[in-house]
Design a protein around this motif. Sequence first.
Motif, PDB file in Angstrom:
ATOM      1  N   PHE A  96      -8.120  35.062  10.890  1.00  0.00           N
ATOM      2  CA  PHE A  96      -8.264  34.101  11.997  1.00  0.00           C
ATOM      3  C   PHE A  96      -6.967  34.008  12.798  1.00  0.00           C
ATOM      4  O   PHE A  96      -6.976  34.017  14.030  1.00  0.00           O
ATOM      5  CB  PHE A  96      -8.668  32.720  11.460  1.00  0.00           C
ATOM      6  CG  PHE A  96      -9.940  32.762  10.667  1.00  0.00           C
ATOM      7  CD1 PHE A  96     -11.135  33.133  11.271  1.00  0.00           C
ATOM      8  CD2 PHE A  96      -9.951  32.465   9.308  1.00  0.00           C
ATOM      9  CE1 PHE A  96     -12.313  33.197  10.545  1.00  0.00           C
ATOM     10  CE2 PHE A  96     -11.123  32.528   8.580  1.00  0.00           C
ATOM     11  CZ  PHE A  96     -12.304  32.891   9.197  1.00  0.00           C
ATOM     12  N   GLY A 101     -13.018  34.992  18.342  1.00  0.00           N
ATOM     13  CA  GLY A 101     -12.727  35.247  16.924  1.00  0.00           C
ATOM     14  C   GLY A 101     -12.741  33.948  16.137  1.00  0.00           C
ATOM     15  O   GLY A 101     -13.801  33.470  15.719  1.00  0.00           O
ATOM     16  N   GLN A 102     -11.558  33.363  15.956  1.00  0.00           N
ATOM     17  CA  GLN A 102     -11.459  32.087  15.227  1.00  0.00           C
ATOM     18  C   GLN A 102     -12.420  31.059  15.829  1.00  0.00           C
ATOM     19  O   GLN A 102     -12.546  30.988  17.053  1.00  0.00           O
ATOM     20  CB  GLN A 102     -10.019  31.593  15.346  1.00  0.00           C
ATOM     21  CG  GLN A 102      -9.673  30.437  14.447  1.00  0.00           C
ATOM     22  CD  GLN A 102      -8.205  30.052  14.594  1.00  0.00           C
ATOM     23  OE1 GLN A 102      -7.640  30.107  15.686  1.00  0.00           O
ATOM     24  NE2 GLN A 102      -7.584  29.675  13.505  1.00  0.00           N
ATOM     25  N   GLY A 103     -13.052  30.260  14.960  1.00  0.00           N
ATOM     26  CA  GLY A 103     -14.076  29.343  15.439  1.00  0.00           C
ATOM     27  C   GLY A 103     -13.511  28.024  15.938  1.00  0.00           C
ATOM     28  O   GLY A 103     -13.006  27.216  15.152  1.00  0.00           O
ATOM     29  N   TYR A 133     -15.295  32.165   3.000  1.00  0.00           N
ATOM     30  CA  TYR A 133     -14.097  31.698   3.705  1.00  0.00           C
ATOM     31  C   TYR A 133     -12.889  32.271   2.965  1.00  0.00           C
ATOM     32  O   TYR A 133     -12.818  32.203   1.728  1.00  0.00           O
ATOM     33  CB  TYR A 133     -14.105  30.171   3.699  1.00  0.00           C
ATOM     34  CG  TYR A 133     -12.984  29.498   4.450  1.00  0.00           C
ATOM     35  CD1 TYR A 133     -12.592  29.926   5.709  1.00  0.00           C
ATOM     36  CD2 TYR A 133     -12.341  28.393   3.902  1.00  0.00           C
ATOM     37  CE1 TYR A 133     -11.577  29.289   6.393  1.00  0.00           C
ATOM     38  CE2 TYR A 133     -11.328  27.729   4.580  1.00  0.00           C
ATOM     39  CZ  TYR A 133     -10.948  28.197   5.822  1.00  0.00           C
ATOM     40  OH  TYR A 133      -9.942  27.553   6.498  1.00  0.00           O
ATOM     41  N   ASN A 186     -20.596  30.387   6.542  1.00  0.00           N
ATOM     42  CA  ASN A 186     -19.711  31.068   7.482  1.00  0.00           C
ATOM     43  C   ASN A 186     -19.272  32.367   6.798  1.00  0.00           C
ATOM     44  O   ASN A 186     -18.822  32.307   5.661  1.00  0.00           O
ATOM     45  CB  ASN A 186     -18.493  30.175   7.761  1.00  0.00           C
ATOM     46  CG  ASN A 186     -17.475  30.819   8.668  1.00  0.00           C
ATOM     47  OD1 ASN A 186     -17.739  31.808   9.322  1.00  0.00           O
ATOM     48  ND2 ASN A 186     -16.278  30.249   8.690  1.00  0.00           N
ATOM     49  N   LYS A 236     -15.477  20.211  12.348  1.00  0.00           N
ATOM     50  CA  LYS A 236     -16.729  20.869  12.719  1.00  0.00           C
ATOM     51  C   LYS A 236     -17.732  19.865  13.292  1.00  0.00           C
ATOM     52  O   LYS A 236     -18.400  20.144  14.285  1.00  0.00           O
ATOM     53  CB  LYS A 236     -17.379  21.538  11.502  1.00  0.00           C
ATOM     54  CG  LYS A 236     -16.448  22.352  10.661  1.00  0.00           C
ATOM     55  CD  LYS A 236     -15.824  23.505  11.415  1.00  0.00           C
ATOM     56  CE  LYS A 236     -15.037  24.355  10.456  1.00  0.00           C
ATOM     57  NZ  LYS A 236     -13.807  24.873  10.920  1.00  0.00           N
ATOM     58  N   PHE A 276     -21.337  30.543  15.172  1.00  0.00           N
ATOM     59  CA  PHE A 276     -21.162  31.990  15.186  1.00  0.00           C
ATOM     60  C   PHE A 276     -22.476  32.753  15.276  1.00  0.00           C
ATOM     61  O   PHE A 276     -23.480  32.348  14.705  1.00  0.00           O
ATOM     62  CB  PHE A 276     -20.434  32.436  13.912  1.00  0.00           C
ATOM     63  CG  PHE A 276     -19.217  31.609  13.622  1.00  0.00           C
ATOM     64  CD1 PHE A 276     -18.157  31.577  14.521  1.00  0.00           C
ATOM     65  CD2 PHE A 276     -19.138  30.824  12.481  1.00  0.00           C
ATOM     66  CE1 PHE A 276     -17.036  30.792  14.285  1.00  0.00           C
ATOM     67  CE2 PHE A 276     -18.020  30.032  12.237  1.00  0.00           C
ATOM     68  CZ  PHE A 276     -16.963  30.013  13.136  1.00  0.00           C
ATOM     69  N   ARG A 330     -18.553  39.149  13.858  1.00  0.00           N
ATOM     70  CA  ARG A 330     -18.882  37.760  14.188  1.00  0.00           C
ATOM     71  C   ARG A 330     -18.249  37.339  15.506  1.00  0.00           C
ATOM     72  O   ARG A 330     -17.075  37.616  15.747  1.00  0.00           O
ATOM     73  CB  ARG A 330     -18.337  36.869  13.051  1.00  0.00           C
ATOM     74  CG  ARG A 330     -18.789  35.425  13.107  1.00  0.00           C
ATOM     75  CD  ARG A 330     -17.948  34.548  12.191  1.00  0.00           C
ATOM     76  NE  ARG A 330     -16.761  34.062  12.884  1.00  0.00           N
ATOM     77  CZ  ARG A 330     -15.909  33.158  12.391  1.00  0.00           C
ATOM     78  NH1 ARG A 330     -16.093  32.646  11.191  1.00  0.00           N
ATOM     79  NH2 ARG A 330     -14.855  32.770  13.085  1.00  0.00           N
TER      80      ARG A 330
HETATM   81  N1  GLN Z   1     -12.885  28.900   9.337  1.00  0.00           N
HETATM   82  C1  GLN Z   1     -12.573  29.023  10.729  1.00  0.00           C
HETATM   83  C2  GLN Z   1     -13.425  30.127  11.325  1.00  0.00           C
HETATM   84  O1  GLN Z   1     -14.332  30.575  10.688  1.00  0.00           O
HETATM   85  C3  GLN Z   1     -11.123  29.289  10.895  1.00  0.00           C
HETATM   86  C4  GLN Z   1     -10.254  28.398  10.075  1.00  0.00           C
HETATM   87  C5  GLN Z   1      -8.825  28.788  10.113  1.00  0.00           C
HETATM   88  O2  GLN Z   1      -8.415  29.598  10.913  1.00  0.00           O
HETATM   89  N2  GLN Z   1      -8.104  28.225   9.236  1.00  0.00           N
HETATM   90  O3  GLN Z   1     -13.212  30.561  12.409  1.00  0.00           O
END
Ligand code: GLN
Length: 395
Positions: free
Chosen positions: A16, A32-34, A120, A169, A231, A316, A366
């Motif tokens: 990320f 990319g990063q969510g 994760y 995720n 979230k 995503f 993703r």
């Molecule tokens: N979990 C988040 C994602 O899927 C990113 C979290 C992080 O960068 N610490 O994008």
Amino acid sequence: MTPVHPVYAAMGTTIFEQMSGLSRELGAINLGQGFPDEPGSPDLIAAAARALTEKSNQYPPSPGLPELRDAVAGFYARRQGLNLRREEVIVTSGATEALAAALLALVRPGDQVVLFQPAYDAYAPLVERAGGEPVSVALSPPAWAYDAGKLEETLTARTRLLILNDPLNPAGSVASEAELAAIAEVCLRRDLCAICDEVWEDVRFDGVGHRSLLDFPGMAERVVKIGSAGKIFGLTGWKIGWMCARGELATALGRAHQFLTFTSPPALQWAVAEGLAKPDAWFAEQNGGWAASRERLAAGLAEAGYVVLPNAATWFLCVDLPASGVTLDDRTFSARAVREAGVASIPVSALFDGVDDLGGPRHVVRFCFTKPDAVLDEAVARLAAFRRKVIEERV
Ligand code: GLN
Ligand code: PMP
């Protein structure tokens, strides 16, 4: 000899941060990063600002402001039918801290901890640093379904815990009632506890309410349920999360948390407490905005020739590369797309610990869709051109 602990000596930078770093450096569109690009609810931001000027800025109680602990319990009572008491909710600095605290509190040296892959990327190193041994069960696209038989095969006399991330995720898939019931049955029969990472519980697009493993008969005593305001409200930088558990589990979690961060910024806790009390219609409206972005990116990617995998939750969408006519593996695709097309994505194999040993997928990428329409449209145009270029390279 290195003074560094072996877990950190062997560790790279999370995908990320790598992808967000590259996006900043290259000026790429970051799918990319969510995280949402929108600034977040003005109500909640105003509530945090008010709390900064009008309320205490000193240490809140270590387990969290009572108002927030009650608000978390109230939110889950209303939206998931759970019956939690204030003492069963501990506020943390994001779900990541909750995961660390739960693993430090529950893992004993040599314990095996089951991880469903993809996962994760914090899970495996946190398990190892806590003295445990991660053991993986692979999930496969397109359904990413849980198979209790496969779970059972990995269990040994040393297995004490599993981590369940539902909704999942990076896949955006959701476990069915039957899958959850089967996992609960294994936990009860084999005397396992479950750390349930449910940060995506409220980011759901199939109209079905979330059901926690904690709600299954006999499971309340053996589940740690983890949530994240980042979230639920699309405010990922706030890093306010929580963990819910009963009895001696809750006591141990509180002890682990007190020596990790002790507490989290009070103004943000006040604001999240206010937010959690919003009516259901407020959450429906917020999710409606995300649902529209999801539709837009899905339609755009399909138009551009990409095959989007089915999913029901999270921010995503995942794309099947070979089905889309792209013969690059996921890491090559992501590395090239950010440089050559100016669009960052996440290669799913980066979230699959032991991808080689387990024969995990290397063909799924993703994309995060919580972006303004113009950004999604530009990203789709760039990805369409990139796909054409990659296909032409082969002829
Ligand atoms: N979990 C988040 C994602 O899927 C990113 C979290 C992080 O960068 N610490 O994008
Ligand atoms: N677990 C999962 C499955 C996640 O996707 C994320 C963040 N994307 C987290 C935990 C971390 O949440 P937080 O930012 O609240 O620490």
